[in-house]
Design an enzyme around this catalytic site. Structure first.
Site, PDB file in Angstrom:
ATOM      1  CG  ASP A 235      -2.160   0.949   0.977  1.00  0.00           C
ATOM      2  OD1 ASP A 235      -2.391   1.359  -0.177  1.00  0.00           O
ATOM      3  OD2 ASP A 235      -2.845   1.270   1.956  1.00  0.00           O
ATOM      4  CE  LYS A 237      -3.086   5.018   0.757  1.00  0.00           C
ATOM      5  NZ  LYS A 237      -4.556   4.966   0.675  1.00  0.00           N
ATOM      6  CG  ASN A 240      -0.386   4.593   3.495  1.00  0.00           C
ATOM      7  OD1 ASN A 240      -1.219   5.211   4.152  1.00  0.00           O
ATOM      8  ND2 ASN A 240      -0.676   3.515   2.811  1.00  0.00           N
ATOM      9  CG  ASP A 253      -1.038   2.611   6.863  1.00  0.00           C
ATOM     10  OD1 ASP A 253      -1.159   1.371   6.832  1.00  0.00           O
ATOM     11  OD2 ASP A 253      -1.994   3.371   7.081  1.00  0.00           O
ATOM     12  CB  THR A 271      -4.634   3.061  -2.926  1.00  0.00           C
ATOM     13  OG1 THR A 271      -4.590   3.041  -1.493  1.00  0.00           O
ATOM     14  CG2 THR A 271      -5.371   4.297  -3.385  1.00  0.00           C
TER      15      THR A 271
END
Length: 379
Positions: A235, A237, A240, A253, A271
């Site tokens: 994840d 991005k 995070n 994260d 995402t």
């Protein structure tokens, strides 16, 4: 860049959105009397910056942790029920009994409470200072056990905590320890001094090639470390990522992370704008999903939007990802186009290895002269 138009697909039940705006200094001693370095990875070499300088700076400045708003007591009255049985056992999380990195026993009374830093899905985040010397500053995140149970993410929370507590890298947000009471779990998180990277990207619209290259250099080194420990992030991005006291990038994260020594997974997560073709098409995936995300991140840093975004239709975004429908504006350099193209490959096996990212001309060109990277990444 108009960020109000830039509505991203949220991570699926993203359990650990770190709302910490400030992050913590030095590692804590594992036991009273042990030096702080006892929590560092024994394989950590001098090429990684020591956190000591940031720690000393925080202490010397006598950082004001702000005024506590009584939110924990207010929440305790209004939310969270007692849980029993197997769920209670699963969520009785305490780093003092951790097998790998046991800490001292912590309690809420060990901290001076400061200002709120934000609200997460399962509770609040506060700036706090340890009462005992040396008075460390960190972010204390609360999670209500009953709400975790209601959302059926007990295993995800446990996994996230176990993964993050075992990570020791200057570009990965530290989880120093954790403890619980009857209703809540408390996470003692590093205090990321310069806040959320997403806010910086929103403010500036996009970053210069120099700034982007330095962030991607740090990302590639951190991901190389994670993959060496068989951790797939899944994840990556801007939302995070956090910035430390010296402006260094921190991956913050681990809600969708997985420890996968076998490296073959089927779960669709993350995402939309950052999903690779193999996830979009429902195929098996491995750690190379993070290489694709690194390419998307590089593009978004420079352009201000992810490369396959289609605001008119989610299905069009899926289609563009599956086709690797990649378009570059004329404004970016040939060098970075080369790096992005080599990361955004349909075939995961053809994506540029992290060791090669760290040696890529666009990365080397902007790397500060005092930074030493290993020739082949982490193992």
């Amino acid at each position: 860049m108009n960020r109000s138009l830039h509505a991203k697909q949220p991570s699926q039940s993203n359990v650990s959105k770190l709302l910490t705006k400030f992050a913590a200094p030095n590692p804590f001693p594992t036991k009273p009397g042990h030096p702080p370095s006892s929590l560092l990875n024994p394989n950590q070499t001098s090429r990684q910056p020591s956190p000591t300088n940031a720690s000393n700076a925080l202490k010397e400045k006598g950082i004001d942790i702000g005024k506590y708003d009584g939110g924990l007591e207010i929440d305790d009255e209004k939310r969270g029920q007692l849980i029993y049985g197997e769920a209670a056992e699963d969520l009785a999380l305490d780093s003092s009994v951790s097998r790998k990195h046991p800490t001292r026993e912590w309690h809420l009374t060990d901290f001076d409470m400061g200002r709120p830093l934000g609200k997460g899905k399962f509770g609040r985040v506060y700036m706090v200072r340890t009462k005992a010397e040396p008075k460390y500053i960190l972010a204390l995140k609360t999670l209500y056990k009953s709400e975790i149970v209601q959302s059926k993410v007990e295993k995800q929370i446990r996994r996230e905590i176990e993964i993050q507590q075992n990570l020791r890298h200057p570009n990965v947000l530290r989880l120093y320890g954790y403890f619980h009471d009857t209703k809540r779990i408390f996470l003692m998180l590093e205090f990321a001094g310069k806040g959320e990277l997403y806010k910086q990207l929103s403010k500036h619209g996009c970053f210069s090639e120099r700034r982007s290259s330095r962030y991607i250099d740090q990302m590639a080194d951190a991901l190389s470390y994670l993959h060496g420990k068989h951790v797939i992030h899944r994840d990556i991005k801007p939302e995070n990522l956090l910035l430390g006291i010296n402006g260094e990038l921190k991956i913050g994260d681990f809600g969708w992370s997985v420890h996968a020594p076998g490296n073959r997974r089927m779960t669709l997560c993350g995402t939309l704008d950052y999903l690779p073709p193999e996830m979009v098409e429902g195929k098996e995936h491995n750690e190379k999903v993070d290489l694709w995300a690194l390419g998307v991140l590089t593009y978004e840093f420079l352009i201000g939007n992810p490369p396959f975004e289609d605001r008119s239709s989610v299905s069009n975004t899926y289609r563009r990802i599956a086709k690797v429908d990649l378009k570059f504006p004329a404004t970016i350099s040939v060098e970075v186009k080369d790096l992005i193209t080599k990361l955004l490959q349909y075939d995961p096996q053809r994506r540029l290895a992290l060791s090669s990212v760290l040696k890529h001309p666009w990365i080397v060109k902007y790397r500060p002269k005092d930074t030493v990277r290993p020739s082949g990444g982490h193992t």
